[in-house]
Write a protein that holds these residues in place. Structure first.
Motif, PDB file in Angstrom:
ATOM      1  N   ILE A  73     119.138  92.704  -0.005  1.00 39.03           N
ATOM      2  CA  ILE A  73     117.976  93.598   0.058  1.00 39.03           C
ATOM      3  C   ILE A  73     117.005  93.211  -1.049  1.00 39.03           C
ATOM      4  CG2 ILE A  73     117.156  95.983  -0.218  1.00 39.03           C
ATOM      5  CD1 ILE A  73     119.803  96.947   0.945  1.00 39.03           C
ATOM      6  N   GLU A  74     115.721  93.171  -0.704  1.00 45.01           N
ATOM      7  CA  GLU A  74     114.663  92.911  -1.674  1.00 45.01           C
ATOM      8  C   GLU A  74     113.646  94.040  -1.640  1.00 45.01           C
ATOM      9  OE1 GLU A  74     112.794  89.111  -1.290  1.00 45.01           O
ATOM     10  OE2 GLU A  74     114.671  88.111  -0.713  1.00 45.01           O
ATOM     11  N   LEU A  75     113.010  94.265  -2.777  1.00 46.22           N
ATOM     12  CA  LEU A  75     111.935  95.252  -2.861  1.00 46.22           C
ATOM     13  C   LEU A  75     110.591  94.588  -2.607  1.00 46.22           C
ATOM     14  CD1 LEU A  75     112.870  97.340  -6.043  1.00 46.22           C
ATOM     15  CD2 LEU A  75     113.511  97.758  -3.675  1.00 46.22           C
ATOM     16  N   ARG A  76     109.725  95.293  -1.921  1.00 51.91           N
ATOM     17  CA  ARG A  76     108.336  94.880  -1.766  1.00 51.91           C
ATOM     18  C   ARG A  76     107.461  96.057  -2.151  1.00 51.91           C
ATOM     19  NH1 ARG A  76     110.216  90.664  -1.775  1.00 51.91           N
ATOM     20  NH2 ARG A  76     109.984  88.912  -0.332  1.00 51.91           N
ATOM     21  N   GLY A  91     117.345  92.601   4.265  1.00 55.46           N
ATOM     22  CA  GLY A  91     116.621  93.867   4.310  1.00 55.46           C
ATOM     23  C   GLY A  91     115.502  93.894   3.288  1.00 55.46           C
ATOM     24  N   PHE A  92     114.492  94.703   3.568  1.00 55.03           N
ATOM     25  CA  PHE A  92     113.384  94.904   2.633  1.00 55.03           C
ATOM     26  C   PHE A  92     113.132  96.400   2.492  1.00 55.03           C
ATOM     27  CE2 PHE A  92     112.542  90.676   4.338  1.00 55.03           C
ATOM     28  CZ  PHE A  92     112.250  89.946   3.194  1.00 55.03           C
ATOM     29  N   ILE A  93     112.875  96.827   1.273  1.00 53.99           N
ATOM     30  CA  ILE A  93     112.427  98.207   1.030  1.00 53.99           C
ATOM     31  C   ILE A  93     110.976  98.136   0.595  1.00 53.99           C
ATOM     32  CG2 ILE A  93     112.751 100.340  -0.271  1.00 53.99           C
ATOM     33  CD1 ILE A  93     115.656  99.581  -0.672  1.00 53.99           C
ATOM     34  N   TYR A  94     110.092  98.698   1.423  1.00 56.29           N
ATOM     35  CA  TYR A  94     108.666  98.701   1.115  1.00 56.29           C
ATOM     36  C   TYR A  94     108.351 100.027   0.421  1.00 56.29           C
ATOM     37  CZ  TYR A  94     103.612  98.061   1.819  1.00 56.29           C
ATOM     38  OH  TYR A  94     102.253  97.912   1.630  1.00 56.29           O
ATOM     39  N   VAL A  95     108.144  99.950  -0.889  1.00 57.10           N
ATOM     40  CA  VAL A  95     107.986 101.167  -1.690  1.00 57.10           C
ATOM     41  C   VAL A  95     106.678 101.101  -2.471  1.00 57.10           C
ATOM     42  CG1 VAL A  95     109.344 100.149  -3.577  1.00 57.10           C
ATOM     43  CG2 VAL A  95     109.089 102.645  -3.449  1.00 57.10           C
ATOM     44  N   ARG A  96     106.070 102.245  -2.648  1.00 55.77           N
ATOM     45  CA  ARG A  96     104.791 102.305  -3.371  1.00 55.77           C
ATOM     46  C   ARG A  96     104.960 101.918  -4.844  1.00 55.77           C
ATOM     47  NH1 ARG A  96     100.343 106.294  -1.608  1.00 55.77           N
ATOM     48  NH2 ARG A  96     100.233 105.650   0.547  1.00 55.77           N
ATOM     49  N   ALA A  97     104.051 101.098  -5.325  1.00 52.47           N
ATOM     50  CA  ALA A  97     104.079 100.705  -6.732  1.00 52.47           C
ATOM     51  C   ALA A  97     103.829 101.904  -7.641  1.00 52.47           C
ATOM     52  CB  ALA A  97     103.040  99.619  -6.999  1.00 52.47           C
ATOM     53  N   GLU A  98     103.223 102.966  -7.100  1.00 58.11           N
ATOM     54  CA  GLU A  98     102.949 104.155  -7.917  1.00 58.11           C
ATOM     55  C   GLU A  98     104.186 105.045  -8.065  1.00 58.11           C
ATOM     56  OE1 GLU A  98     100.728 106.972  -4.691  1.00 58.11           O
ATOM     57  OE2 GLU A  98      99.965 104.950  -4.987  1.00 58.11           O
TER      58      GLU A  98
END
Length: 597
Positions: A273-276, A232-239
């Protein structure tokens, strides 16, 4: 295990954090230790309480005493008076909880009474950085039951039976999306969480990630088991730095406890799960653009078909849901799909989280059962319009949504009802406007945002929205021409019908809805060169009413353009050529002698 007589929950969401809630917690722990109360009172940093207008917020349990607008300088008094002497500090209590001989619990505050917290159930209740607190609230029980007792198809059937629809905007049935990915045969499949929340004023997903990250991780693992995915990937804003940090902490803890990683709960099911981190491009909220970004390319939408459930990330079957959708999943398995369907409406079961903003008393985060009316949200929960102003419209769905006028205040909020009015649910932004808002200017604001965020891949969005923005700029500057309304209508239809992705296809919604309900304001701007709301600066003139003017000179002394003249104790005058229409004179006049025309 130490048993405490009181738990002090302090909001650690972004809003309260920006107002020094971390320093409040630090000082409170120091003072409690000084008073030798550290074995009796525990301070816990939680997620967002929702009532952002009153932050930094603090609730003392078991009584549920609600403090608001707390400052670091208030901490010593709270510890000394409340925790040591047993006398709550009344000046810091939320206004509604104070009664003559009693202090009401936080649960009796009107803001919370009409809410039903499902997706937000743990936000403001648990420490988001402590997996054991999530487990204590039945966390990871759904995943354990699924991987040890259920087949993937049984898991999908539970989601289908619940009627859960995607909370990211389109409202597509979640169970059907999972089923499509399950049916499509492939050696590799992916689960993606869309945490790229880009609507102006929206912070629903951010608050869930900051306050209850494990609910999202558990739901993604459930989806992985259901469709046959191990990644899984969580695409989250760097802000969203706080959300990113708490997500990573939660992932690390979940792996340590064996609920993520290899052989979960002793089975042959593995899921990681990894963060992007995204750079903040609004278009990356669109599924295929998001996947392009994860793959390392510029975030631009793909042509459809194929759908992402068939060919998504790296051309493999992919389930993509947003944060709020995933947050609903674990509790559906805990309480059953029938329980979830008992909330909301037949076609829109469950609840929806909204970020209430704009001209409203209680700005913040609310979660209401589908079918709750706009009036209940804005006036009962939101506290109505400040400063005695009249409600004019509410904009739902962000830049892709529409403006709904006051005659539809009793409309129930669900997917179908909002669509009939020319708006959408969107991810959950809800901006309230009063009599001072110009609807042409509002349409221009949202369209300008879309122009700025367009990826430029397709001509209708890249050029069409720019042309509409230029027309709106002309109209609000007093240079509107006959035929401009018809041009806007024609461009809106063409862009809606021919743009590549949802961003372009819905870009015209603010214009279409304001033309439908507030056409007279467009006509006033174009034909009369006036702004009925008195908002468009280039169409305004400031006039001093001689009968009211006392000649005190306050207006002249505060005018940055030296546009006001007049003798002492005599009526003053404004030079229209010099006036920059900043409004400083109106603010300083004690006699209400200056008006906008």
């Amino acid at each position: 295990m130490n048993l405490y007589r009181a738990h002090v929950l302090v909001c650690g969401g972004t809003g309260c954090h920006s107002s020094n809630s971390d320093k409040i917690i630090e000082r409170m722990e120091e003072k409690i230790k000084e008073k030798e109360l550290d074995k009796e009172i525990k301070v816990i940093k939680t997620g967002c309480f929702g009532l952002c207008e009153s932050g930094p917020n603090m609730v003392v349990y078991p009584e549920g005493i609600f403090y608001n607008h707390v400052k670091v300088s208030d901490v010593d008094e709270i510890v000394e008076e409340h925790f040591f002497k047993g006398r709550p500090v009344k000046r810091l209590l939320y206004k509604e909880v104070q009664e003559e001989n009693n202090i009401k619990s936080v649960n009796d505050v009107n803001f919370y009474k009409k809410q039903t917290r499902v997706a937000l159930r743990n936000c403001g209740v648990i420490d988001p950085e402590n997996i054991e607190e999530y487990i204590a609230y039945n966390g990871y029980q759904a995943l354990a039951k699924a991987v040890t007792e259920m087949t993937p198809l049984e898991v999908i059937q539970v989601v289908k039976d619940s009627g859960l629809r995607g909370r990211g905007g389109a409202g597509f049935p979640t169970g059907r999306k999972w089923e499509e990915a399950y049916k499509y045969k492939s050696d590799k499949k992916y689960i993606v969480c869309n945490a790229d929340e880009g609507d102006p004023g929206a912070f629903m997903d951010r608050s869930i990630l900051e306050g209850d990250p494990h609910s999202v991780l558990e739901a993604m693992a459930l989806a992985g088991y259901a469709v046959g995915s191990d990644q899984g990937f969580i695409y989250v804003r760097a802000e969203y730095p706080i959300a990113v940090q708490r997500l990573q902490t939660a992932i690390d803890q979940a792996k340590e406890y064996g609920v993520l990683g290899k052989n979960i709960f002793g089975t042959d099911f593995s899921f990681d799960i990894e963060l992007r981190l995204g750079a903040g491009a609004f278009v990356c909220g669109e599924a295929s653009a998001l996947m392009e970004s994860i793959e390392g390319r510029r975030g631009m939408p793909r042509n459809k078909p194929p759908r992402t459930a068939h060919k998504g990330l790296w051309q493999q079957p992919t389930v993509l849901n947003n944060v709020e959708t995933f947050a609903n999943i674990p509790i559906i398995f805990q309480k059953g799909p029938e329980w979830f369907r008992s909330i909301g409406t037949e076609k829109s079961p469950g609840t929806k989280v909204f970020a209430l903003g704009g001209k409203i008393v209680n700005t913040g985060l609310v979660e209401i059962p589908m079918g709750t009316t706009l009036r209940e949200i804005i006036f009962d929960i939101g506290g109505g319009i400040p400063n005695g102003k009249e409600f004019k419209a509410v904009q739902t769905g962000g830049p892709s949504g529409g403006c709904i006028p006051k005659e539809y205040l009793d409309t129930p909020v669900d997917f179908e009802s909002l669509s009939r009015l020319g708006s959408i649910m969107g991810s959950g932004g809800m901006i309230v406007m009063d009599e001072d808002n110009c609807m042409v200017d509002i349409a221009k604001f949202f369209l300008d945002f879309t122009v700025e965020e367009s990826c430029g891949k397709c001509t209708p969005c890249r050029i069409g929205t720019k042309r509409m923005s230029e027309i709106l700029d002309r109209i609000t500057s007093g240079k509107g021409e006959p035929g401009d309304i018809e041009k806007l209508e024609e461009l809106s239809k063409v862009i809606t019908d021919s743009a590549l992705c949802g961003l372009g296809q819905t870009a015209s919604n603010p214009i279409i809805s304001t033309l439908k309900y507030f056409r007279n304001e467009y006509e006033s701007h174009i034909f009369e060169k006036t702004c009925p709301a008195g908002n468009c600066r280039k169409l305004l003139s400031f006039v001093i009413v001689e009968e009211k003017c006392k000649g005190c000179g306050l207006c002249a002394r505060n005018c940055p353009a030296s546009a006001i003249s007049g003798a002492k104790a005599k009526p003053h005058h404004i030079d229209k050529e010099k006036c920059i229409k900043c409004g400083a004179c109106i603010e300083r006049c004690p006699f209400n002698a200056i008006i906008k025309k």
